[in-house]
Write a protein that holds these residues in place. Structure first.
Motif, short mmCIF file in Angstrom:
data_model
loop_
_atom_site.label_atom_id
_atom_site.label_comp_id
_atom_site.label_asym_id
_atom_site.label_seq_id
_atom_site.Cartn_x
_atom_site.Cartn_y
_atom_site.Cartn_z
N VAL A 127 2.34 45.84 -33.70
CA VAL A 127 3.61 45.29 -33.24
C VAL A 127 4.81 46.17 -33.59
O VAL A 127 4.77 47.00 -34.49
N GLY A 128 5.88 45.94 -32.88
CA GLY A 128 7.20 46.50 -33.16
C GLY A 128 8.17 45.54 -32.55
O GLY A 128 7.77 44.70 -31.74
N PRO A 129 9.46 45.61 -32.90
CA PRO A 129 10.42 44.64 -32.38
C PRO A 129 10.45 44.59 -30.85
O PRO A 129 10.53 43.53 -30.26
N ARG A 130 10.32 45.77 -30.22
CA ARG A 130 10.42 45.81 -28.77
C ARG A 130 9.22 45.13 -28.11
O ARG A 130 9.35 44.38 -27.16
N ARG A 131 8.05 45.42 -28.70
CA ARG A 131 6.85 44.83 -28.14
C ARG A 131 6.86 43.31 -28.33
O ARG A 131 6.43 42.56 -27.48
N LEU A 132 7.40 42.87 -29.48
CA LEU A 132 7.47 41.43 -29.74
C LEU A 132 8.38 40.74 -28.73
O LEU A 132 8.10 39.65 -28.27
N ARG A 133 9.49 41.41 -28.42
CA ARG A 133 10.45 40.81 -27.50
C ARG A 133 9.83 40.67 -26.12
O ARG A 133 9.87 39.61 -25.51
N ALA A 134 9.22 41.76 -25.63
CA ALA A 134 8.55 41.68 -24.33
C ALA A 134 7.40 40.70 -24.41
O ALA A 134 7.12 39.97 -23.46
N GLY A 135 6.72 40.66 -25.58
CA GLY A 135 5.59 39.76 -25.76
C GLY A 135 6.00 38.31 -25.68
O GLY A 135 5.30 37.49 -25.09
N THR A 136 7.16 37.98 -26.27
CA THR A 136 7.63 36.60 -26.21
C THR A 136 7.81 36.16 -24.76
O THR A 136 7.37 35.08 -24.36
N HIS A 137 8.43 37.02 -23.96
CA HIS A 137 8.62 36.68 -22.55
C HIS A 137 7.27 36.47 -21.86
O HIS A 137 7.09 35.51 -21.13
N TYR A 138 6.36 37.41 -22.13
CA TYR A 138 5.04 37.36 -21.50
C TYR A 138 4.34 36.04 -21.83
O TYR A 138 3.81 35.36 -20.95
#
Lengths: 120, 521
Positions: free
Chosen positions: B150-161
């Motif tokens: 994980v990283g902050p960016r991936r988490l953010r996109a992940g939340t949307h997904y």
């Protein structure tokens, strides 16, 4: 009873959709939960609303209620419960890493711009 | 013997559990068992494909409950084809990931096996509610894989997904409930029979359920206007996962083919071709938007993500015609677009690894190490994707153009497919020339890159990732070389889908046929 159930489903869906569209993550979780309650009620009612009948076929009984929706609801409840737990963890992690409970991770919500720019 | 039909689902799930329980500290063991498991599944899917090629519809009754009371696995030509495609992509991606990407987080291999279980289950099942369950399995695994390392960016996109897909799952349940409410069954073969008899008073509920399902599958397949989650998700996840996700969008395509051709197809009475008015316009908009996105992209990953959207548009244009020839063309294009999307995601990762801090951004930077080889791969990949001869993209688009010529909207479809191909060519040519040609004008003594030098100079030493990319490109070459036999197979598949009598008989007739079969054996 039909009116009560259908109104209930409708109100739950309306509230759920409204909450899912909020910008903070907590209302989104609650909204998803409300949507899953609404769909559980709907599936349940799709076996037709029958009162006081067992969900099993038996020679001693002349009437029964459709057991399949009850099995479907059970599966749906388990899955939505698991999903709720999962999204709580993901959103909590996102909050701890970004320091914001905005769904875009920051107040301006610049997902596409920064998303395209920063590395992995 | 027929138990082998359940193995593509059972084996990965067992393997995942064993990995979590017994070998969670030993990455090498996980790699060996992971690759072995996928190889076995690949062998099984080849066997299944050979059997399915004869036109046989294989049915496996879970718990020996006869359909429509129990859940069945039903494997026709389409399911066998998707199973084989999944296994091939999964095996190559797993080899690629085992070369280093699986070290970034824990449980990569277990999640990968669960993902495979969900994918195979979704392709094999003959029951709509079971399809929902396997969708959930593959989604849960994909959430884990998406956030892997994980990283902050991936988490953010992940939340949307995750949120988008959870809403999608809820809609799936609504649709299933409506369909069950009016037909009283969820078995696909049984549905194909019963939707024709739904009385006029219940048509509204039935068609509402059917169209809700289209929304759900559209989310999975990134059909405009439901595509917003895709670029951010695919561009921010780790590259092998993005390559595997190339097959995830095809799950949506598979479900749309299955539901709107075999169930709500010509034999569905008042609800016949219920997706007809919606799918083709949405597909054409998807096509244009995807290819414009390719042209507008400012980084390589973003460009590949939009090219995936564009190719889904092309695919659905073919499917949205709803006639056997166009469906066959769409299936051929589906094979091509999956392989090429996976190849491009992995290739872009290799390019980005060698460009230091510039990463995959489309900016001037020194030519990456092994620039000639990478440029060659990129050239082949771009040719195949854009649909230039001689590779499979050309043949796929030719099949589609040929198939739509009797459709009343054919001028639109031809114009849009050809114009968007041009956009894709410009987009890829611009990216390729910027990275591999203009880069030559930049001196290597760029101060930024010198700092990052050790990190990315170390990467090119491993030949395995490049070999995997080469194998994917070889796959598209094979699709080209064997276009005739594959074309015959997809023609037969489309015929089977549009006239699902065999499928229905195989699933519903089994209860009466089974005893006599045993006697014969």
């Amino acid at each position: 009873m039909e009116l009560l159930i259908s109104t209930g489903v409708g109100v739950l869906v309306a509230a759920g959709v409204y909450l899912v569209l909020r910008a903070r993550t907590f209302p989104v979780i609650v909204g998803l939960a409300l949507l899953s309650y609404a769909v559980n009620l709907l599936i349940f009612s799709m076996g037709r609303l029958v009162v006081d009948r067992p969900p099993i076929l038996s020679l001693h009984l002349d009437a029964y209620t459709d057991p399949l929706p009850q099995a479907l609801v059970l599966t749906a409840i388990v899955i939505s419960f698991g999903m709720t737990a999962l999204i709580v963890v993901i959103i909590l992690r996102s909050f701890l890493e970004t320091g914001s409970d905005h769904v875009d991770g920051d107040e301006e919500g610049r997902l596409t711009e920064t998303g395209e720019r920063s590395g992995r | 013997m027929s138990n082998i039909l359940a193995l593509p689902i059972v084996l990965p799930s067992l393997m995942a559990a064993v990995m979590v329980l017994a070998m969670r500290h030993d990455l090498v063991l996980q790699r060996i068992f992971g690759i072995a498991s996928v190889t076995v599944v690949l062998a099984i899917s080849i066997y299944i494909l050979i059997r399915a090629a004869s036109g046989e519809v294989m049915v496996y009754e879970l718990g020996a409950w006869p359909a429509p009371f129990g859940i069945v696995l039903a494997i026709d030509r389409l399911a066998a084809l998707m199973l084989l495609l999944t296994s091939v992509v999964a095996l190559l991606v797993l080899v690629y990931a085992s070369a280093g990407d699986d070290t970034r987080g824990r449980h990569f291999h277990a999640l990968f096996q669960f993902q495979l279980m969900g994918l195979n289950g979704a392709f094999l099942t003959g029951d709509i509610f079971n399809l929902f369950v396997f969708f959930e399995v593959l989604l849960i695994a994909s959430y884990g894989l998406m956030l892997h390392g994980v990283g902050p960016r991936r988490l953010r996109a992940g939340t949307h997904y995750v949120v988008v897909n959870l809403v999608g799952s809820t809609l799936f349940l609504f649709a299933v409930a409506f369909i069950y409410g009016v037909t009283g069954t969820l078995n696909m073969a049984d549905l194909a029979v019963k939707v024709a008899d739904v009385p006029a008073g219940d048509q509204a509920i039935l068609q509402l359920g059917a169209l809700l399902l289209l929304v759900v599958f559209g989310v999975k397949a990134a059909l405009v206007p439901l595509h917003f989650w895709l670029p951010a998700t695919y561009s921010s996840t780790s590259p092998p996962v993005a390559a595997l996700f190339a097959i995830m969008t095809k799950v949506g395509a598979y479900a749309i083919i299955r539901v709107y051709i075999s169930i709500f197809g010509g034999g569905a009475g008042d609800a016949a071709w219920v997706a007809g008015p919606w799918l083709l316009p949405a597909a054409l908009v998807t096509l244009v938007l995807g290819m414009v996105g390719v042209l507008a992209a400012r980084s390589l990953r973003w460009m590949i993500c939009f090219s995936v959207i564009g190719s889904m548009g092309t695919l659905f244009t073919a499917i949205g015609i709803f006639d056997p020839i166009a469906t066959a063309a769409g299936l051929y294009y589906l094979l091509h677009s999956t392989l090429i999307a996976a190849a491009l995601f992995l290739l872009v990762d290799q390019i980005a690894l060698r460009r230091g801090q510039t990463d995959d951004r489309l900016e001037l930077a020194p030519v990456p190490a092994q620039g000639d080889l990478l440029a060659g791969f990129f050239f082949i990949g771009a040719i195949a994707f854009c649909g230039l001869p001689p590779l499979s993209g050309f043949i796929g688009k030719l099949f589609i153009l040929d198939a739509v010529q009797f459709n009343p909207h054919w001028p639109w479809i031809w114009a849009l497919i050809l114009l968007t191909s041009l956009l894709a060519i410009i987009g890829f040519a611009r990216a390729g020339s910027l990275v591999f040609w203009k880069g030559r004008t930049v001196a290597v003594e760029d101060p930024v890159d010198e700092e990052a030098e050790p990190a990315f100079k170390a990467a090119p030493a491993r030949p395995v990732p490049l070999a995997v990319v080469a194998l994917f490109l070889l796959g598209t070459a094979l699709l080209t070389a064997f276009a005739a036999p594959i074309g015959r197979y997809v023609d037969a598949t489309a015929a089977q889908l549009h006239d699902p009598v065999d499928y229905i008989e195989a699933v519903l007739g089994v209860a009466t046929l089974a005893p006599t079969e045993e006697v014969e054996e």
